[in-house]
Design an enzyme around this catalytic site. Structure first.
Site, PDB file in Angstrom:
ATOM      1  N   CYS A  25      27.927  48.231  46.306  1.00  0.00           N
ATOM      2  CA  CYS A  25      26.407  48.239  45.719  1.00  0.00           C
ATOM      3  C   CYS A  25      26.315  47.607  44.482  1.00  0.00           C
ATOM      4  O   CYS A  25      25.339  47.216  43.947  1.00  0.00           O
ATOM      5  CB  CYS A  25      26.348  49.615  45.583  1.00  0.00           C
ATOM      6  SG  CYS A  25      26.173  50.491  47.137  1.00  0.00           S
ATOM      7  N   GLY A  56      37.515  29.455  29.064  1.00  0.00           N
ATOM      8  CA  GLY A  56      37.320  29.704  27.797  1.00  0.00           C
ATOM      9  C   GLY A  56      36.773  31.322  27.477  1.00  0.00           C
ATOM     10  O   GLY A  56      37.697  31.891  26.646  1.00  0.00           O
TER      11      GLY A  56
END
Lengths: 390, 274
Positions: free
Chosen positions: A324, A199
């Site tokens: 990272c 959704g």
């Protein structure tokens, strides 16, 4: 600072029309759709309407739609259903660039008695179809291939794959959370057996998903308990969100045109301008077969998290394939599978637009990005050499 | 979103001492493009033998840039003896702390400083000490041992956070665990299986394996398992909690529980639910 939101493959704004449709179902019409009384029964009627709307968007029958809690649940349900329906088959085929919802599940099953094939992609992110077909055998229980990749927007030929897979009597599932609402889908003339959608990727709220199950497909429920969803998914319905999902499906049919014209034009402009203004930058993925809203651009010799945090100073929201940002140490499995060099993979930024973006926002990003990239490159120990090498 | 301190953000957004000293006295380079971060550190000594200037160039994330910036600020004015003593903890502390997954950024700073000092002292680049354990990130047993000792690390995950080892393919996890156990003085785990087991030994081992290896994993998903009986090589168990009603329980039982017991106790075992 108003955010400039270009991270719609992560999640989208809930459409105001969707919120409006949902609100009465919290405090006003809070009945349980399974109840005998009219008060609850009426909510059941609305869920039925929502189911029909989702079916309409997919070109499916209402009884082929079940509501779940998210795309991940839909994926798990589909894969486990196929394994349970064919207990003698011990082979699962998927791709190396799937979303973790499928990839990590299949890896887990691979450590627990199943044989797995992860189909590779080429440098443009296109699937090696030969390798996929060659891997199929009587032992294959399911083939699961995403419709469009979340990181690069590359669209896979799932309709063609589904036909080939069906001919061999194997179940085909597609994780279509990035595709539905952006490109047309018609299950009526498709060979896809199961399809997942989520959704919150198409302006409905988080916490509601859909699994399409073709009529006649063998199925086993993932959650057991009550008789909800025709016994195929137990648990009291998330009524407001399901109703929101129905409204969002309706809206998606209306906005798909806009998505493929105006949004696509904005994406193209953003991409074109950034590539021309920033040296040593390139697009990741297949430029031919791509979602209209997505571009993944690699800025070489710098690192994605640093780029994102500098963008954040201007309220620009995007995401990165860098290691990272996720807490892992290696860049995204998708870019690695494509063989994107390390110089580029660490500095890849994904912009994913929506119908709510404007031309002004695109211009703002085009103006702000080049100095951000330049600033980080000036700090990078590799930049001078790279420039010298041309 | 990372939970960076204000000081980390400040040093990232306003990095001090970015650049390269052309007539440097010392230079240290660590990391690579492949690894995702790299640092090139240069310093110049003053007439008093203290570090008069230090500059850095960094490729990496915000905390890598902030750690580099912090390091250069810290070592300016220091003697080389003192600069050599700056630890990765000191760099992290200076920044008000780093997320644990980012500790390797501070380790990178310390390593660059050490290399730069070695360069100045004319020590030929030390050969990489030890043997490579983590192939993905090129980390040696000595480096892992040092990180474990200096930072009191106790798990593979922590080792990955500090020196990256084990963060790639994961093939080296057993060796990392071995190094941790060694430093902590633990007897290496996975004691050899006795060749021939008495029934009592076997039941005890099955029970211990269930408790130690299997229950915690099932508990994570809200499930549980109970040993009912052992009949020859048949291990009779009851699934509880979410496992009892889970559609995947047969897969769990056969492929997870049985595989574990086969690996850790005896290849002949078969698990059955009662």
């Amino acid at each position: 600072m108003k955010p400039i939101y270009m991270d719609n493959n992560a999640t989208t704004r809930v459409a105001p029309e969707v919120v409006e449709a949902m609100v009465p179902y919290f405090s006003e019409y809070y009945g349980n759709p399974s109840s005998m009384h009219t008060f609850g029964g009426n909510v059941g009627g609305e869920i039925k309407a929502a189911r029909a709307r989702v079916a309409n968007l997919l070109g499916a029958l209402p009884e082929e739609i079940i509501f779940t809690s998210c795309g991940t649940e839909s994926d798990s349900t589909a894969i486990y259903a196929a394994l349970h329906s064919h207990p003698e088959r011990k082979h699962i085929v998927t791709t190396r660039v799937e979303h973790p919802a499928v990839k990590n599940l299949v890896e887990h099953l691979g450590k627990n008695g199943y044989r797995t094939t992860f189909v590779p992609v080429d440098r443009q992110g296109r699937l090696d179809l030969d390798a996929l077909y060659k891997s199929l055998s009587d032992d294959t229980a399911i083939v699961s291939v995403m419709w469009a990749n979340n990181e690069t927007g590359t669209i896979f030929p799932v309709e063609e794959i589904a036909r080939e897979v069906r001919e061999r009597g194997i179940v085909f599932h597609t994780d279509a959370v990035q595709a539905v609402g952006k490109i047309p889908t018609n299950m009526a003339d498709s060979a896809i057996d199961m399809l997942s959608l989520s959704g919150h990727k198409l302006h409905a709220p988080k916490g509601v998903g859909v699994l399409y199950i073709r009529k006649g497909t063998k199925f086993a429920p993932f959650l057991m308990g009550g008789h909800q969803e025709d016994g195929r998914r137990a648990g009291t319905e998330n009524t407001a969100s399901i109703i929101g999902m129905g409204r969002a499906a309706q809206l998606a049919m209306e906005t798909m045109q806009d998505e493929n014209t105006r949004v696509k034009a904005m994406r193209d402009k953003l991409e074109r301008e950034l590539l021309s203004r920033v040296p040593m930058s390139m697009v990741n993925g297949d430029p031919e077969n791509r979602l209209p809203n997505t571009t993944s651009i690699a800025f070489e010799y710098i690192e994605g998290e640093a780029i994102l945090l500098l963008m954040d100073q201007y309220g620009i929201c995007a995401s990165s394939g860098s290691a990272c940002t996720s807490g892992s140490l290696e860049p995204s499995h998708v870019l690695r599978a494509m063989g994107v060099p390390f110089t580029a993979a660490h500095g890849s930024i994904r912009f994913s637009l929506s119908i709510y973006n404007t031309e002004e926002e695109v211009d703002f990003i085009i103006e702000k990005m080049p100095p951000i990239i330049e600033r980080l490159r000036q700090m990078s120990p590799f930049w001078k050499e790279a420039q010298a090498a041309g | 979103m990372w939970d960076y301190t204000e000081k980390v953000k400040d040093h990232f957004l306003n990095p001090r001492n970015v650049g390269f000293i052309d007539d440097f006295d010392g230079i240290g380079e660590v990391g690579s493009l492949a690894c995702g971060d790299a640092l090139k550190l240069t310093f110049k000594l003053g007439d008093d033998g203290r570090i008069a200037d230090a500059k850095f160039q960094t490729f990496g994330c915000a905390s890598a840039i902030a750690s580099s910036s912090a390091l250069t600020e810290m070592v300016k004015g220091m003697t080389l003896e003192d600069a050599a003593k700056v630890s990765n903890e000191d760099i992290a502390d200076y920044l008000g702390g780093l997320p644990k997954e980012k500790m390797h950024c501070s380790v990178m700073g310390r390593d660059a400083m050490e290399k730069a000092i070695s360069y100045y002292r004319g020590e030929t680049q030390k050969k990489i000490e030890g043997e490579i354990v983590c192939e993905c990130f090129g980390v040696t047993d000595k480096q892992i041992e040092r990180a474990v000792k200096e930072n009191n690390l106790t798990s593979i995950e922590e080792v990955t956070d500090y020196v990256k080892a084990g963060g790639g393919c994961g093939n080296c996890h057993d060796r990392i665990q071995f190094i941790i156990d060694d430093v902590l003085g633990n007897t290496p785990r996975a004691a050899k299986k006795p060749e021939v087991m008495t029934n009592i030994q076997k039941i005890k081992m099955i029970d211990a394996t269930l408790e130690r290896e299997i229950k915690p994993a099932l508990n994570q998903d809200g499930g549980d398992i109970e040993l009912v009986d052992v009949d020859g090589n048949r291990v009779l168990v009851k699934l509880r909690g979410t496992c009892a009603s889970c559609s995947k329980s047969q897969i769990t039982l056969k492929h997870y529980v049985e595989t574990k017991l086969k690996d850790l106790v005896s290849q002949d075992l078969v698990v059955e639910e009662v």
